[in-house]
Design a protein around this motif. Structure first.
Motif, PDB file in Angstrom:
ATOM      1  N   ALA A  48       1.221   4.378  -2.613  1.00 34.35           N
ATOM      2  CA  ALA A  48       1.119   5.777  -2.157  1.00 34.35           C
ATOM      3  C   ALA A  48       2.317   6.589  -2.653  1.00 34.35           C
ATOM      4  O   ALA A  48       2.158   7.695  -3.182  1.00 34.35           O
ATOM      5  CB  ALA A  48       1.047   5.820  -0.627  1.00 34.35           C
TER       6      ALA A  48
ATOM      7  N   PHE B 281      -6.209  -0.658  -3.435  1.00 32.49           N
ATOM      8  CA  PHE B 281      -4.906  -0.223  -3.945  1.00 32.49           C
ATOM      9  C   PHE B 281      -4.218  -1.309  -4.767  1.00 32.49           C
ATOM     10  O   PHE B 281      -3.309  -1.042  -5.536  1.00 32.49           O
ATOM     11  CB  PHE B 281      -3.988   0.199  -2.779  1.00 32.49           C
ATOM     12  CG  PHE B 281      -3.538  -0.963  -1.956  1.00 32.49           C
ATOM     13  CD1 PHE B 281      -4.327  -1.433  -0.924  1.00 32.49           C
ATOM     14  CD2 PHE B 281      -2.358  -1.613  -2.242  1.00 32.49           C
ATOM     15  CE1 PHE B 281      -3.934  -2.527  -0.178  1.00 32.49           C
ATOM     16  CE2 PHE B 281      -1.951  -2.702  -1.513  1.00 32.49           C
ATOM     17  CZ  PHE B 281      -2.749  -3.175  -0.473  1.00 32.49           C
TER      18      PHE B 281
ATOM     19  N   MET C   5       0.843  -1.202   0.000  1.00 35.96           N
ATOM     20  CA  MET C   5       0.000   0.000   0.000  1.00 35.96           C
ATOM     21  C   MET C   5       0.879   1.254   0.000  1.00 35.96           C
ATOM     22  O   MET C   5       0.612   2.220  -0.720  1.00 35.96           O
ATOM     23  CB  MET C   5      -0.925  -0.036   1.227  1.00 35.96           C
ATOM     24  CG  MET C   5      -1.860   1.140   1.339  1.00 35.96           C
ATOM     25  SD  MET C   5      -1.106   2.556   2.122  1.00 35.96           S
ATOM     26  CE  MET C   5      -1.114   2.051   3.832  1.00 35.96           C
ATOM     27  N   CYS C   6       1.964   1.221   0.799  1.00 39.49           N
ATOM     28  CA  CYS C   6       2.858   2.388   0.855  1.00 39.49           C
ATOM     29  C   CYS C   6       3.589   2.579  -0.477  1.00 39.49           C
ATOM     30  O   CYS C   6       3.855   3.711  -0.889  1.00 39.49           O
ATOM     31  CB  CYS C   6       3.873   2.241   1.984  1.00 39.49           C
ATOM     32  SG  CYS C   6       3.084   2.351   3.591  1.00 39.49           S
TER      33      CYS C   6
ATOM     34  N   LEU D 157      -7.364   0.249   3.682  1.00 36.56           N
ATOM     35  CA  LEU D 157      -6.531  -0.960   3.506  1.00 36.56           C
ATOM     36  C   LEU D 157      -7.349  -2.255   3.438  1.00 36.56           C
ATOM     37  O   LEU D 157      -7.128  -3.077   2.541  1.00 36.56           O
ATOM     38  CB  LEU D 157      -5.487  -1.039   4.619  1.00 36.56           C
ATOM     39  CG  LEU D 157      -4.372  -2.065   4.392  1.00 36.56           C
ATOM     40  CD1 LEU D 157      -3.335  -1.536   3.416  1.00 36.56           C
ATOM     41  CD2 LEU D 157      -3.697  -2.419   5.701  1.00 36.56           C
TER      42      LEU D 157
ATOM     43  N   GLY E  60      -4.535   5.560   2.449  1.00 33.95           N
ATOM     44  CA  GLY E  60      -4.347   4.138   2.144  1.00 33.95           C
ATOM     45  C   GLY E  60      -4.683   3.257   3.346  1.00 33.95           C
ATOM     46  O   GLY E  60      -5.307   2.204   3.202  1.00 33.95           O
TER      47      GLY E  60
ATOM     48  N   ARG F 217      -1.090  10.283   1.279  1.00 33.55           N
ATOM     49  CA  ARG F 217      -1.607   9.119   0.540  1.00 33.55           C
ATOM     50  C   ARG F 217      -1.512   7.842   1.394  1.00 33.55           C
ATOM     51  O   ARG F 217      -2.342   6.955   1.272  1.00 33.55           O
ATOM     52  CB  ARG F 217      -0.875   8.957  -0.792  1.00 33.55           C
ATOM     53  CG  ARG F 217      -1.299  10.017  -1.801  1.00 33.55           C
ATOM     54  CD  ARG F 217      -0.465   9.984  -3.063  1.00 33.55           C
ATOM     55  NE  ARG F 217      -0.757  11.127  -3.904  1.00 33.55           N
ATOM     56  CZ  ARG F 217      -1.656  11.152  -4.885  1.00 33.55           C
ATOM     57  NH1 ARG F 217      -2.343  10.063  -5.173  1.00 33.55           N
ATOM     58  NH2 ARG F 217      -1.856  12.245  -5.604  1.00 33.55           N
TER      59      ARG F 217
END
Ligand code: BTN
Length: 320
Positions: free
Chosen positions: A158, A262, A154-155, A257, A253, A249
């Motif tokens: 982002a 994403f 997810m990061c 999650l 996110g 972001r």
């Protein structure tokens, strides 16, 4: 500090602000305002000063500014507090110390350079001054163990979208934690988690992100594998804005999650899907094809003997 307050005021207003108005707002003399402006200019901020009208912030230049990050993160629960250092061994290490000292979820540490930047698998992360952003976020999220495994992906999405939004270059994600532009690494992510030993629940998470930003020549050993945003875009990315954009972001996110939306962005930007890759497990290197990223964020691979496996972590390389 007066100069930071003045910077935030000029940055937020985006119009010419008179010295008198600034002096009045902060309860200081016009001379003190002028001195603060001089200091900001010497730090690299481009501030136009006209005797009759006042001061106008034209650009933040190449300066990484905690005041701008804080301004951008005003309505976020992150960066409360934000700690900024010119140099640290590693922002992840610093956050680990702060976590142990009881700092709250949302604490962010940003450094302009690192002397012992940590990468995955015990590697180091090249972190010179003035051209990159190196920052770590402390969180204490309540997540299932399945969702915890998705944090890095997810990061990565982002950070990829933040870079794209600010520089208009296309970013690819090399599962699971590297971002590439034109096949070369521009960003690395190191997520470290601590478990509560009593119930094995997730204690704290440290998300460390390093992004190469400014135009630069990399050392010989990195020249063929690393790049920076400005090397690829030809522009100048605002480093403070980039840190804030990535953090905002990540915050959104986390809120979504469990829905895993994403993952489609992750698949769209994948540098691996459909490619011949090598799965690396210590000394053992196994050729495979990258087939898909499944709903748990795992990389589905097919080995040359036809067997398939879902990799939930580890190291893969694209075969050339
Ligand atoms: C990797 O490429 O393997 C991950 C690199 C992560 C680097 C970032 S820079 C900020 C934070 N502090 C560190 O020491 N490492 C991460």
């Amino acid at each position: 500090m007066l100069k930071d307050e003045i910077l935030k005021e000029l940055y937020g207003k985006r119009v010419v602000v008179s010295g008198e108005a600034l002096a009045e707002k902060f309860g200081v003399s016009r001379n003190a305002v002028w001195k603060a402006i001089k200091q900001l200019q010497s730090e690299g901020f481009s501030i136009a000063a006209s005797t009759n009208k006042g001061y106008f912030l034209e650009s933040c230049g190449q300066t990484l500014s905690p005041a701008i990050i804080e301004f951008e993160m005003q309505s976020s629960s992150y960066c409360k507090p934000l700690l900024f250092f010119k140099q640290l061994p590693s922002t992840n290490l610093k956050v680990r110390e702060l976590a142990a000292a009881g700092y709250p979820s949302g604490t962010v540490v940003v450094a302009d350079s690192q002397t012992a930047g940590k990468g995955r698998m015990g590697r180091s992360f090249y972190s010179p001054a003035g051209t990159g952003v190196y920052f770590s976020l402390l969180l204490r999220p309540e997540l299932s163990s399945e969702d915890t495994m998705l944090i890095t992906s997810m990061c990565a999405v982002a950070a990829a979208k933040a870079i794209e939004a600010l520089s208009r270059v296309r970013v690819q994600i090399k599962w699971v934690n590297d971002l590439l532009i034109g096949g070369k690494k521009v960003c690395g992510i190191l997520t470290e988690a601590a478990l509560n030993l009593e119930d094995r629940s997730l204690g704290s998470v440290i998300i460390g992100i390093g992004i190469n930003c400014g135009k630069q020549k990399f050392p010989d050993e990195l020249a063929n594998i690393a790049t920076s945003i400005d090397n690829e875009s030809g522009g100048v990315v605002d480093r403070s804005l980039l840190v804030a954009e990535v953090l905002k972001r990540i915050e959104t996110g986390f809120a979504t999650l469990p829905q895993r939306t994403f993952l489609s962005d992750c698949r769209e930007r994948s540098a691996l899907l459909g490619k011949q890759i090598t799965v690396c497990r210590g000394e053992r290197l196994t050729p495979a094809t990258a087939l898909a990223i499944d709903n748990d964020g795992a990389l589905l691979v097919r080995y040359d003997d036809g067997k398939e496996e879902a990799l939930s972590s580890g190291e893969v390389r694209v075969r050339l």
